[in-house]
Design a protein around this motif. Sequence first.
Motif, PDB file in Angstrom:
ATOM      1  N   GLY A 152      35.739  52.674  41.858  1.00 40.22           N
ATOM      2  CA  GLY A 152      34.486  52.214  42.573  1.00 40.22           C
ATOM      3  C   GLY A 152      33.829  50.934  42.352  1.00 40.22           C
ATOM      4  N   ARG A 153      34.784  50.050  41.856  1.00 35.71           N
ATOM      5  CA  ARG A 153      34.721  48.614  41.357  1.00 35.71           C
ATOM      6  C   ARG A 153      35.511  47.713  41.914  1.00 35.71           C
ATOM      7  N   LEU A 154      35.142  46.528  42.315  1.00 33.71           N
ATOM      8  CA  LEU A 154      36.041  45.392  42.786  1.00 33.71           C
ATOM      9  C   LEU A 154      36.780  45.162  41.357  1.00 33.71           C
ATOM     10  N   GLN A 155      38.222  45.077  41.495  1.00 31.78           N
ATOM     11  CA  GLN A 155      39.104  44.909  40.218  1.00 31.78           C
ATOM     12  C   GLN A 155      39.277  43.327  40.148  1.00 31.78           C
ATOM     13  N   LEU A 156      37.892  42.458  40.280  1.00 34.27           N
ATOM     14  CA  LEU A 156      37.976  41.143  39.881  1.00 34.27           C
ATOM     15  C   LEU A 156      38.285  41.039  38.378  1.00 34.27           C
ATOM     16  N   GLY A 157      38.852  39.854  38.086  1.00 40.79           N
ATOM     17  CA  GLY A 157      39.008  39.357  36.714  1.00 40.79           C
ATOM     18  C   GLY A 157      37.674  39.206  35.987  1.00 40.79           C
ATOM     19  N   THR A 158      37.477  39.065  34.834  1.00 36.95           N
ATOM     20  CA  THR A 158      36.195  38.989  33.855  1.00 36.95           C
ATOM     21  C   THR A 158      35.549  37.768  34.590  1.00 36.95           C
ATOM     22  N   TRP A 159      36.659  36.523  34.695  1.00 34.95           N
ATOM     23  CA  TRP A 159      35.681  35.397  35.143  1.00 34.95           C
ATOM     24  C   TRP A 159      35.788  35.191  36.688  1.00 34.95           C
ATOM     25  N   GLN A 160      36.167  36.168  37.330  1.00 35.80           N
ATOM     26  CA  GLN A 160      36.378  35.811  38.632  1.00 35.80           C
ATOM     27  C   GLN A 160      35.116  36.195  39.693  1.00 35.80           C
ATOM     28  N   GLY A 161      34.802  35.417  40.739  1.00 34.88           N
ATOM     29  CA  GLY A 161      33.736  35.557  41.700  1.00 34.88           C
ATOM     30  C   GLY A 161      34.256  35.232  42.889  1.00 34.88           C
ATOM     31  N   ILE A 162      33.399  35.680  43.967  1.00 32.58           N
ATOM     32  CA  ILE A 162      33.865  35.481  45.379  1.00 32.58           C
ATOM     33  C   ILE A 162      32.892  34.116  45.978  1.00 32.58           C
ATOM     34  N   TYR A 163      33.406  33.223  46.383  1.00 32.40           N
ATOM     35  CA  TYR A 163      32.712  32.088  46.587  1.00 32.40           C
ATOM     36  C   TYR A 163      32.548  31.870  48.231  1.00 32.40           C
ATOM     37  N   LEU A 164      31.418  31.433  48.814  1.00 33.33           N
ATOM     38  CA  LEU A 164      31.386  30.866  49.981  1.00 33.33           C
ATOM     39  C   LEU A 164      31.636  29.326  49.801  1.00 33.33           C
ATOM     40  N   CYS A 165      32.629  28.837  50.436  1.00 29.93           N
ATOM     41  CA  CYS A 165      32.673  27.224  50.530  1.00 29.93           C
ATOM     42  C   CYS A 165      31.934  26.551  51.493  1.00 29.93           C
ATOM     43  N   GLU A 166      30.818  26.051  51.579  1.00 33.28           N
ATOM     44  CA  GLU A 166      30.075  25.221  52.303  1.00 33.28           C
ATOM     45  C   GLU A 166      30.716  24.040  52.671  1.00 33.28           C
ATOM     46  N   HIS A 167      31.220  23.601  53.753  1.00 36.00           N
ATOM     47  CA  HIS A 167      31.622  22.288  53.771  1.00 36.00           C
ATOM     48  C   HIS A 167      31.139  21.507  54.685  1.00 36.00           C
TER      49      HIS A 167
END
Length: 139
Positions: free
Chosen positions: A107-122
């Motif tokens: 039931g959870r995203l298996q991201l690492g402790t210090w990982q997040g999803i980024y929107l990279c706005e260019h």
Amino acid sequence: MWIQRTLALPAARRGFHLITRSVVDAIPELNQVRVGLLHVFIQHTSASLTINENADPDVRIDFETAMNHAVPENLNYVHTLEGPDDMPAHVKASMMGTSVTIPIGDGRLQLGTWQGIYLCEHRDRASSRRIVMTVQGEA
């Protein structure tokens, strides 16, 4: 189980913006997935997605600095109708990519402790961005 949602992210200034919470909040069924995958895709050519450190805000500044060094705006670009930041934004988006895939477990995203999803706005003055999130998994 297959679930697909589209999320409109508000316009953001140029830079790297954590969107993990917005993604998770948009798919409440995630907590029902025992094992699966979340695919996140951005429907734009001048913004991108990546996964990286979610703790120190300096990382976001350094990402922007590095990308501007790797893809300068002062090259002799031919495609300039949409402004001087447009073609460099296309190149940065192609380099970084349009999607990320994250495992789901219990039931959870298996991201690492210090990982997040980024929107990279260019872009300097971007509009809102749309992402498509697709979950495949077993309940």
